[in-house]
Motif scaffolding. Structure first.
Motif, PDB file in Angstrom:
ATOM      1  N   PRO A 161       9.266  -7.853   5.223  1.00 28.71           N
ATOM      2  CA  PRO A 161       8.104  -7.259   5.642  1.00 28.71           C
ATOM      3  C   PRO A 161       8.292  -7.797   7.312  1.00 28.71           C
ATOM      4  O   PRO A 161       7.899  -6.850   8.323  1.00 28.71           O
ATOM      5  CB  PRO A 161       6.770  -7.941   5.396  1.00 28.71           C
ATOM      6  CG  PRO A 161       7.305  -8.025   3.962  1.00 28.71           C
ATOM      7  CD  PRO A 161       8.844  -8.433   4.105  1.00 28.71           C
ATOM      8  N   TRP A 194      10.430  -5.245   9.122  1.00 23.70           N
ATOM      9  CA  TRP A 194       9.984  -4.051   9.166  1.00 23.70           C
ATOM     10  C   TRP A 194       9.069  -4.060  10.287  1.00 23.70           C
ATOM     11  O   TRP A 194       8.883  -2.992  11.206  1.00 23.70           O
ATOM     12  CB  TRP A 194       8.985  -3.643   7.914  1.00 23.70           C
ATOM     13  CG  TRP A 194       8.059  -2.291   7.999  1.00 23.70           C
ATOM     14  CD1 TRP A 194       8.384  -1.050   8.627  1.00 23.70           C
ATOM     15  CD2 TRP A 194       6.655  -2.532   7.866  1.00 23.70           C
ATOM     16  NE1 TRP A 194       7.110  -0.412   8.480  1.00 23.70           N
ATOM     17  CE2 TRP A 194       5.976  -1.170   8.130  1.00 23.70           C
ATOM     18  CE3 TRP A 194       5.881  -3.586   7.416  1.00 23.70           C
ATOM     19  CZ2 TRP A 194       4.738  -0.913   7.901  1.00 23.70           C
ATOM     20  CZ3 TRP A 194       4.364  -3.233   7.157  1.00 23.70           C
ATOM     21  CH2 TRP A 194       4.042  -1.953   7.430  1.00 23.70           C
ATOM     22  N   PRO A 243       9.995   1.055   6.060  1.00 17.12           N
ATOM     23  CA  PRO A 243       8.961   0.360   5.275  1.00 17.12           C
ATOM     24  C   PRO A 243       9.105   0.199   3.982  1.00 17.12           C
ATOM     25  O   PRO A 243       8.627  -0.373   3.147  1.00 17.12           O
ATOM     26  CB  PRO A 243       7.636   1.334   5.616  1.00 17.12           C
ATOM     27  CG  PRO A 243       8.299   2.628   5.997  1.00 17.12           C
ATOM     28  CD  PRO A 243       9.499   2.284   6.724  1.00 17.12           C
ATOM     29  N   LEU A 292       9.202  -2.818   2.044  1.00 14.64           N
ATOM     30  CA  LEU A 292       8.042  -3.464   1.423  1.00 14.64           C
ATOM     31  C   LEU A 292       8.244  -3.636  -0.145  1.00 14.64           C
ATOM     32  O   LEU A 292       7.662  -4.563  -0.763  1.00 14.64           O
ATOM     33  CB  LEU A 292       6.714  -2.839   1.807  1.00 14.64           C
ATOM     34  CG  LEU A 292       6.532  -2.993   3.508  1.00 14.64           C
ATOM     35  CD1 LEU A 292       5.265  -2.007   3.533  1.00 14.64           C
ATOM     36  CD2 LEU A 292       6.648  -4.480   3.800  1.00 14.64           C
ATOM     37  N   ALA A 306      10.373  -6.569  -1.320  1.00 15.52           N
ATOM     38  CA  ALA A 306       9.595  -7.775  -0.818  1.00 15.52           C
ATOM     39  C   ALA A 306       8.591  -8.015  -1.821  1.00 15.52           C
ATOM     40  O   ALA A 306       8.239  -9.180  -2.083  1.00 15.52           O
ATOM     41  CB  ALA A 306       9.009  -7.377   0.516  1.00 15.52           C
ATOM     42  N   ALA A 307       7.852  -6.949  -2.251  1.00 14.75           N
ATOM     43  CA  ALA A 307       6.717  -7.200  -3.237  1.00 14.75           C
ATOM     44  C   ALA A 307       7.230  -7.872  -4.657  1.00 14.75           C
ATOM     45  O   ALA A 307       6.670  -8.540  -5.064  1.00 14.75           O
ATOM     46  CB  ALA A 307       5.990  -5.969  -3.387  1.00 14.75           C
TER      47      ALA A 307
END
Length: 110
Positions: free
Chosen positions: A24, A27, A34, A37, A40-41
């Motif tokens: 993130p 980003w 994006p 993400l 990343a999650a």
């Protein structure tokens, strides 16, 4: 042996957390996609799951993990960010690792 196994698991856990926060950052600060993400999650979910694999009470796990996180973040600073580490960086990481080792060594008696 417990300390080596725990350290390796904490190192993988720290990498999952750092990657989950770094993507993130790319980003928001560097204009990356994006879509970063999503991994990343996933990386942060992996981080949380990895913390559950330890046999000690959660507070002890978080306290000990902090030492490994500090050392891993300093390595990330060097390898990924390309920053030359100072003596303060090395000393701080070593002290954090010593604290982690002390906490983990006490898990048997707790």
């Amino acid at each position: 042996m417990l300390i080596l196994k725990t350290t390796a698991l904490f190192f993988v856990t720290a990498l999952a957390e750092i990657v989950g926060c770094f993507l993130p950052w790319l980003w928001l600060r560097k204009g990356a996609s994006p879509w970063l993400l999503l991994p990343a999650a996933a990386s942060l979910a992996l981080f949380a799951w990895l913390l559950t694999l330890h046999p000690a009470a959660s507070g002890r796990i978080y306290a000990a993990y902090g030492g490994i996180y500090v050392a891993t973040a300093v390595l990330w600073l060097r390898v990924v960010d390309g920053v030359r580490l100072s003596m303060h960086d090395w000393l701080g990481a070593a002290i954090a690792l010593l604290g982690m080792a002390i906490i983990v060594a006490g898990w048997k008696g707790a």
